[in-house]
Design an enzyme around this catalytic site. Structure first.
Site, mmCIF file in Angstrom:
data_model
loop_
_atom_site.group_PDB
_atom_site.id
_atom_site.type_symbol
_atom_site.label_atom_id
_atom_site.label_comp_id
_atom_site.label_asym_id
_atom_site.label_seq_id
_atom_site.Cartn_x
_atom_site.Cartn_y
_atom_site.Cartn_z
ATOM 1 N N ILE A 151 61.301 54.179 63.112
ATOM 2 C CA ILE A 151 62.281 53.476 63.535
ATOM 3 C C ILE A 151 62.470 52.074 62.313
ATOM 4 O O ILE A 151 63.289 51.854 61.878
ATOM 5 C CB ILE A 151 62.307 52.924 64.962
ATOM 6 N N CYS A 387 33.429 35.476 46.130
ATOM 7 C CA CYS A 387 33.768 34.664 47.064
ATOM 8 C C CYS A 387 33.009 34.423 48.207
ATOM 9 O O CYS A 387 32.063 33.398 47.923
ATOM 10 C CB CYS A 387 35.159 35.093 47.745
ATOM 11 N N LEU A 388 33.012 34.878 49.545
ATOM 12 C CA LEU A 388 32.224 34.591 50.649
ATOM 13 C C LEU A 388 30.621 34.880 49.930
ATOM 14 O O LEU A 388 29.804 34.190 50.659
ATOM 15 C CB LEU A 388 32.247 35.328 51.858
ATOM 16 N N HIS A 513 37.688 36.303 42.903
ATOM 17 C CA HIS A 513 37.559 37.543 43.040
ATOM 18 C C HIS A 513 37.694 38.413 41.914
ATOM 19 O O HIS A 513 38.972 38.935 41.292
ATOM 20 C CB HIS A 513 38.646 38.046 44.144
ATOM 21 N N GLU A 515 37.239 41.334 41.147
ATOM 22 C CA GLU A 515 37.432 42.872 41.648
ATOM 23 C C GLU A 515 39.068 43.040 41.109
ATOM 24 O O GLU A 515 39.535 44.089 41.036
ATOM 25 C CB GLU A 515 37.024 43.200 42.666
#
Length: 535
Positions: A151, A387-388, A513, A515
């Site tokens: 939908i 990052c983290l 990041h 990547e």
């Protein structure tokens, strides 16, 4: 002078979701770029979120970030890796974004008191997006997320139907990607799901020009099956039935499609004449990926969303890119940081050759990531933090080398006595919950003589970010005196971007990041450095 408008390729999907429409779109884009064309890609996602940035990775995989800081669908990562082109925020629109724009215009009185409706106002907004993305391009590939019959996707099909009519003949094609199952019990290929899906597309007013049939690797579509599909789906020829079966690597798909003359057939439909493509370099890269290595090195990705590999798809692909460049066979092992927290790093990591700790948000499993960094540091296991993964490495170092046993990030413990990771002041002033994120491309200056500077081979770099907490400079002197090297900084904001350890085979972590910028033919230096260390 009017800007040239592109020719359009619309890619829809049927039968089931997750068939690989994004890989099909990216592969066709690669083939057309190889022919000398300027190609762009747009992803239309029917969900009502404004963007994937607030969505749990279990719901939709990773959030891919562009140079200008847009949080987008993971397919944008595939587009960039295949096309070798960086995209901006106009590469991904959701229903939330479309409807928000229309509602804002209504509130501003743009519609002059008219009753605002799905048709024409939402469809017109979608068509405006289609025109914008095609400006100045030779070809615009538009992938519609979800499955025909949903939908929430109907408004996009209606907009595309209208737009194709406005474009006129030879200016657009429709490609429908469907599942063609093989039933082991009867030994038969079943075409009925595809027929039904194409019928649903036709009922929306769009006639498929091509059908891309997804199958398992060991299934072959014979000519009689293709003839059957072409007849029941009203295609011009069985040649317009394209077989896209599972491959050893996604980078093999352009070669498989090219082997069926797909790019030529599409260009003929669009009445575009180009030079002949040369896939020699791409074929060489694929051959390198498919090369069987006697020895396999194991690289662990220690994260919290490992049940859904798409949560780390860019990290996984970046490891593969680097392994090809280094001619090393790599086995990627996904390990839950919560399992590390419960069972111990020694038990789960004693047989791996290298460790990658990726980004993430929230406190769940964070002690497992900290334990992972400690294990890698103490046992000289090559480590790449993203990052983290950098923040947990700093916390671990502060606790176990600097002696600040209660060091933490204020993301996980707001009242920690030693917030070695914290919000910077302007973030605190803007939003006490850390609502201001650093998103997109930022400058980084590398310190001469460091491993990072050696890997990049230059001093000034730009990398993409997606985070809100930062290295706390109040602890910088203590940490560096204890042996932590801050090898990269953003000078404009005085923020630490990369840390590394001197007396370690490879312990490097970045606040950004990497990547997101790795490519199969141009792997990222930080991943190459990791794989070279274990070669």
């Amino acid at each position: 002078m009017a800007t040239k408008l592109a020719k359009y390729i619309f890619i829809t999907g049927g039968v089931v979701s997750g068939l690989g429409k994004g890989i099909t779109a990216a592969s066709l884009g690669r083939l057309l770029i190889n022919r000398g064309l300027k190609v762009t890609i747009l992803k239309l996602d029917p969900y009502m979120n404004v963007d994937p940035g607030t969505m749990n990775p279990y719901e939709h995989g990773e959030t891919f970030v562009t140079d200008d800081g847009a949080e987008t669908d993971l397919d944008i990562g595939h587009y960039e890796r295949f096309l070798g082109r960086s995209f901006l925020k106009n590469c991904n629109y959701t229903s939330g974004k479309i409807y928000s724009s229309v509602i804002n215009k209504e509130r501003e009185g743009v519609y002059l008191g008219k009753t605002v409706q799905v048709v024409p106002h939402i469809t017109n907004e979608i068509k405006d997006v289609l025109r914008q993305v095609g400006n100045g391009e030779d070809v615009a590939i538009v992938e519609v997320g979800g499955t025909v019959g949903d939908i929430e996707g109907m408004v996009y099909l209606e907009a595309i139907r209208q737009f194709r009519r406005e474009l006129g003949a030879n200016n657009s094609v429709s490609i429908h990607v469907t599942l063609v199952p093989y039933l082991n019990a009867s030994g038969e290929i079943k075409t009925k799901p595809t027929q039904n899906s194409v019928r649903d597309l036709s009922q929306a007013g769009i006639a498929a020009d091509f059908i891309v049939c997804r199958t398992n690797a060991d299934v072959e579509l014979d000519n009689s099956t293709k003839e059957k599909l072409a007849m029941f789906c009203s295609l011009d020829s069985k040649d317009y039935v394209i077989h896209n079966k599972d491959c050893k690597t996604i980078y093999q798909v352009p070669l498989m499609l090219n082997g069926q003359n797909f790019d030529n057939l599409v260009l003929n439909k669009l009445n575009i004449k180009t030079k002949k493509g040369d896939l020699t370099a791409w074929r060489k890269m694929v051959d390198s990926i498919n090369l069987e290595h006697k020895e396999q090195k194991t690289v662990a990705i220690v994260g919290k969303y490992v049940e859904v590999p798409d949560s780390y798809i860019s990290v996984i692909e970046s490891i593969k890119h680097a392994s090809v460049a280094c001619n090393v066979g790599v086995n990627i092992k996904l390990i839950s940081c919560e399992d590390v927290e419960k069972q111990g790093a020694e038990k789960l990591l004693n047989c791996v050759d290298a460790i990658v700790v990726p980004g993430g948000f929230g406190a769940r499993g964070i002690e497992g990531k900290i334990a992972t960094a400690k294990y890698a540091r103490q046992n000289n296991i090559p480590y790449l933090g993203l990052c983290l993964g950098m923040q947990t490495a700093v916390i671990e170092f502060a606790r176990n080398v600097l002696g600040l046993s209660k060091a933490n990030s204020t993301e996980f413990e707001n009242n920690t006595p030693h917030p070695v990771i914290d919000l910077i002041q302007n973030q605190k002033d803007t939003d006490k919950k850390g609502g201001t994120m650093r998103l997109g491309l930022y400058d980084c200056t590398l310190k001469t003589g460091t491993k990072a500077a050696t890997l990049y081979g230059k001093q000034n770099i730009k990398e993409r970010h997606r985070h809100r907490y930062e290295f706390n400079n109040q602890y910088k002197e203590q940490l560096t005196n204890a042996g932590l090297i801050c090898s990269g900084v953003n000078e404009q904001n005085n923020l630490v971007e990369i840390i590394e350890l001197k007396d370690h085979p490879y312990f490097v972590a970045s606040q950004f990041h990497p990547e997101l910028l790795s490519r199969p033919y141009n792997p990222h230096p930080l991943f190459v450095g990791l794989i070279k260390t274990i070669k």
